[in-house]
Write an enzyme that holds these catalytic residues in place. Sequence first.
Site, PDB file in Angstrom:
ATOM      1  N   ARG A 218       0.849  -1.189   0.000  1.00 35.09           N
ATOM      2  CA  ARG A 218       0.000   0.000   0.000  1.00 35.09           C
ATOM      3  C   ARG A 218       0.882   1.235   0.000  1.00 35.09           C
ATOM      4  NH1 ARG A 218      -4.191  -1.390   4.798  1.00 35.09           N
ATOM      5  NH2 ARG A 218      -2.344  -2.080   5.915  1.00 35.09           N
TER       6      ARG A 218
ATOM      7  N   GLU B  27     -11.410   2.917  12.803  1.00 36.07           N
ATOM      8  CA  GLU B  27     -11.052   1.499  12.849  1.00 36.07           C
ATOM      9  C   GLU B  27     -10.665   1.123  14.264  1.00 36.07           C
ATOM     10  OE1 GLU B  27      -7.771   0.430  10.367  1.00 36.07           O
ATOM     11  OE2 GLU B  27      -8.478   1.622   8.693  1.00 36.07           O
TER      12      GLU B  27
ATOM     13  N   TRP C 111      -0.812  -8.572  12.696  1.00 34.22           N
ATOM     14  CA  TRP C 111       0.480  -7.956  12.363  1.00 34.22           C
ATOM     15  C   TRP C 111       1.454  -7.897  13.541  1.00 34.22           C
ATOM     16  CZ3 TRP C 111      -0.128  -3.756  15.514  1.00 34.22           C
ATOM     17  CH2 TRP C 111      -1.393  -3.140  15.585  1.00 34.22           C
TER      18      TRP C 111
ATOM     19  N   ASN D 246      -5.947   6.857   3.230  1.00 39.79           N
ATOM     20  CA  ASN D 246      -6.089   5.957   4.371  1.00 39.79           C
ATOM     21  C   ASN D 246      -4.789   6.007   5.154  1.00 39.79           C
ATOM     22  OD1 ASN D 246      -7.781   3.822   5.687  1.00 39.79           O
ATOM     23  ND2 ASN D 246      -5.886   2.676   5.430  1.00 39.79           N
ATOM     24  N   GLU D 247      -4.877   6.395   6.399  1.00 41.87           N
ATOM     25  CA  GLU D 247      -3.679   6.450   7.244  1.00 41.87           C
ATOM     26  C   GLU D 247      -2.491   7.019   6.463  1.00 41.87           C
ATOM     27  OE1 GLU D 247      -3.116   2.549   8.989  1.00 41.87           O
ATOM     28  OE2 GLU D 247      -4.615   2.972  10.522  1.00 41.87           O
TER      29      GLU D 247
ATOM     30  N   GLU E  75      -4.437  -9.789   5.073  1.00 36.45           N
ATOM     31  CA  GLU E  75      -5.182  -9.559   6.310  1.00 36.45           C
ATOM     32  C   GLU E  75      -6.247 -10.619   6.568  1.00 36.45           C
ATOM     33  OE1 GLU E  75      -4.371  -4.964   7.101  1.00 36.45           O
ATOM     34  OE2 GLU E  75      -6.028  -5.299   5.708  1.00 36.45           O
ATOM     35  N   ALA E  76      -6.065 -11.783   5.957  1.00 34.40           N
ATOM     36  CA  ALA E  76      -7.061 -12.847   6.124  1.00 34.40           C
ATOM     37  C   ALA E  76      -7.221 -13.243   7.596  1.00 34.40           C
ATOM     38  CB  ALA E  76      -6.684 -14.062   5.283  1.00 34.40           C
ATOM     39  N   PHE E  77      -6.157 -13.161   8.357  1.00 37.25           N
ATOM     40  CA  PHE E  77      -6.252 -13.592   9.753  1.00 37.25           C
ATOM     41  C   PHE E  77      -6.464 -12.436  10.728  1.00 37.25           C
ATOM     42  CE2 PHE E  77      -4.315 -17.263   7.681  1.00 37.25           C
ATOM     43  CZ  PHE E  77      -5.243 -18.223   8.068  1.00 37.25           C
ATOM     44  N   HIS E  78      -6.876 -11.310  10.198  1.00 37.94           N
ATOM     45  CA  HIS E  78      -7.265 -10.176  11.053  1.00 37.94           C
ATOM     46  C   HIS E  78      -8.735 -10.372  11.413  1.00 37.94           C
ATOM     47  CE1 HIS E  78      -8.000  -6.029  12.301  1.00 37.94           C
ATOM     48  NE2 HIS E  78      -6.739  -5.723  12.103  1.00 37.94           N
TER      49      HIS E  78
HETATM   50  C1  GLA Z   1      -4.803  -0.156   9.406  1.00 39.44           C
HETATM   51  C2  GLA Z   1      -5.381  -0.003   8.012  1.00 39.44           C
HETATM   52  C3  GLA Z   1      -6.413  -1.045   7.681  1.00 39.44           C
HETATM   53  C4  GLA Z   1      -5.965  -2.393   8.167  1.00 39.44           C
HETATM   54  C5  GLA Z   1      -5.699  -2.328   9.639  1.00 39.44           C
HETATM   55  C6  GLA Z   1      -5.314  -3.663  10.222  1.00 39.44           C
HETATM   56  O1  GLA Z   1      -5.514   0.489  10.354  1.00 39.44           O
HETATM   57  O2  GLA Z   1      -5.941   1.264   7.814  1.00 39.44           O
HETATM   58  O3  GLA Z   1      -6.589  -1.046   6.281  1.00 39.44           O
HETATM   59  O4  GLA Z   1      -4.810  -2.747   7.482  1.00 39.44           O
HETATM   60  O5  GLA Z   1      -4.629  -1.442   9.858  1.00 39.44           O
HETATM   61  O6  GLA Z   1      -5.146  -3.604  11.600  1.00 39.44           O
END
Ligand code: GLA
Length: 737
Positions: free
Chosen positions: A145, A343, A351, A183-184, A391-394
């Site tokens: 990203r 979020e 992670w 995003n972030e 992020e499948a395991f999030h």
């Molecule tokens: C960040 C990102 C999300 C996701 C989360 C996972 O906050 O903005 O897209 O990757 O982390 O914890």
Amino acid sequence: MRRTFQWPAVLSPAAPSQDPHSNETESNGNHPTPSAASRRNRIIFGGDYNPDQWPQTVWDDDIRLMREAHVNTVALAVFSWDRIQPEEHRWDFDWLDLIIDKLGHAGIAVDLASATATAPLWLYEAHPEVLPRDKYGHVVGPGARQSWSPNSPVFREYALTMCRKLAERYGRNPYVTSWHMGNEYGWNNREDYSDDAQRAFRDWCRRTYGSIDALNAAWGTTFWGQEIHDFDQVLIPRYMGADAMVNPGQQLDFERFGNDALLDFYKAERDAIAEICPDKPFTTNFMISTDQCAMDYAQWAHEVDFVSNDHYFHEGTLHLDELSCSDALVDSLALNRPWYVMEHSTSAVQWKPLNARKRKGELTRDALAHIAMGADAINFFQWRASAFGAEAFHSAMLPHAGEDTALFREVCALGKTLDRLADTGLAGSRLQRSDTAILFDAQSQWATRSQTLPSGKLDHWHDVRDWYQAFLNTGMRADVVPLAYDWSGYHTIVLPTVLMLSDADTRRILDFAQAGGTVVIGYATGLVDEHFHVGLGGYPGAGQGLLRSMLGIRGEEFNIIGPQADGDADAIALTAAEAVSDPTNSHTTATSRLWQNVISVTDPHAQTLAFYHGDAADDWDLDGVPAITRNRAGKGIAYFLGCDLDVNDLTTFIRLNLDATSAPPNPDVLHTVRIGDTTAFDFYFARGKQGAKISQVSGEPLVIFRGSPGSNTGSYTLQRNGVLITMRNLTTPCADE
Ligand code: GLA
Ligand code: GLA
């Protein structure tokens, strides 16, 4: 100047009748009015929704389950650029039209992303020059990203085109109620060492300093022969060798420049949309937790219409306290207006080296704790757990195992609880502020990362967190306020490891004390100015000696300790003097393990509250040296804590010196109050493993989660992670600001 606060609308459950795309080519005329379709005073509930990861056959199921969970808003298209613009001259909005329509008809509003957080591969192929470089000169490859340079004019043009296209297509769509920019920002491109960055940094320096002499003076370039004769010679701090130490002034400016470059990029994206769609609120998700300090959000907060944050939990004893500390800063950035949790997680992330689940009750407790700290929007990453990808395991709101799960049932129950709370009028009420502010400065945090300091272990943010937790331990709650904001209305301010203080900020601190405030200066505060120049004449030298004279002390050296060879002591004890010893236990003394200032008292009015004492102190020639002092400063008081202390010792210090509350404090509980026009909402959270007992609660209980009423009126028992929310009428309605 701050943008005007604007909060996103929430749709009424019934779908509006107009066709949202009917006027997409109009540039003026009658707007469908989102407010006609909006309900005020709801708590926003939902999450990141990535329907592009799923076949359309799943979408109706998503919406059915979102309704079941009381979801009223989702963040859409955060990583969807390649789906919207699969080729440079081909646009595909059909899928986005369809899903926005389906959501809107179900009464679910869309927080629509600018979709620029990831760029499509064709763009990188056509323009590899948009990729950032790391400090070694390596190209940062695409595939994750934010593989783009915020300093690339080429990338900016593509991103702004995307923004305009989205604004034209969805600017009047009544189901799109806010803009989620990027995003972030800075998550993967905070530091860019590309040639574009080099050029942009030179311009930044030119604008900031005006003359090359000013730059040379600021960076102290007479050291190591670094003098610069022209702005075209200015360098970004690329790799200079394994042991090379970067000029700290240059490093700090490079960090500021990186912050400004991303902020500027955000503003360009926002303004591209605002030109076409000026009437919907803009936000971008900040990354505030006490382990992160990517950006100087004290600046960013002025540029959004509502503040939103991403928060991921810290396990263990810090969990609730850390959440509350982070949120205290977010509430200050939001200027005490409602803010948005963009979020957080229903359970584990994917992670960390070990990704623990949330414990029993923590999903609900965390969400309610954010509400208690001023949030009016509770969102998760993400709606449906991904079946593939990084992020499948999030964790998600809807887990891999589907709807027949305890986790999904807890999400549904939470949605219902938030709706119920909203019915009582909670949304829009404001967090009651404390009379104590711990001051936070992102730039001081960046400065403590310099490799050139007496200790590499300084961490301003962690010291803020320690102080915050210590206040909670005394049953008090402090606010966390950016140094750059106005804190003059507080009773007490604490400055833990605010390494850098400008002359102007030092003056503000002195004025605050002289007007009657209480000031607490930590051990590594005010050592350098905003250019990383050491204040001379003795430590702390901030404000040309003003800080030092306010405190009535003068430091000559720092004593830095750590693990010692040959069995020597790795801690220095303080005398059991009144500032830091528990009077009920005369053997308890405070201990410093990292940093002691070798000071003497210079003002005859200054009192020494604790000395260093004992063999280890004697070994370092510190025996009898003042460790904690108090001085009168005008009508106020100025404390100096000359050494690092752990949370327990800080707790004792606060209890003995700063605790002005008359009510019996309950350190087992985090208590916050949100004040509405005629109603106050009290939130109580059990902080520890043992749960908590609460008494003398007035007001009607709205939520008792993992707890029960006691036999006496107004008493409750909370289990671990338990929450009590009550509501009471305010006898005098609260004036609005
Ligand atoms: C960040 C990102 C999300 C996701 C989360 C996972 O906050 O903005 O897209 O990757 O982390 O914890
Ligand atoms: C080396 C260098 C000096 C100085 C010292 C600091 O000896 O030659 O210029 O940097 O280290 O310890």
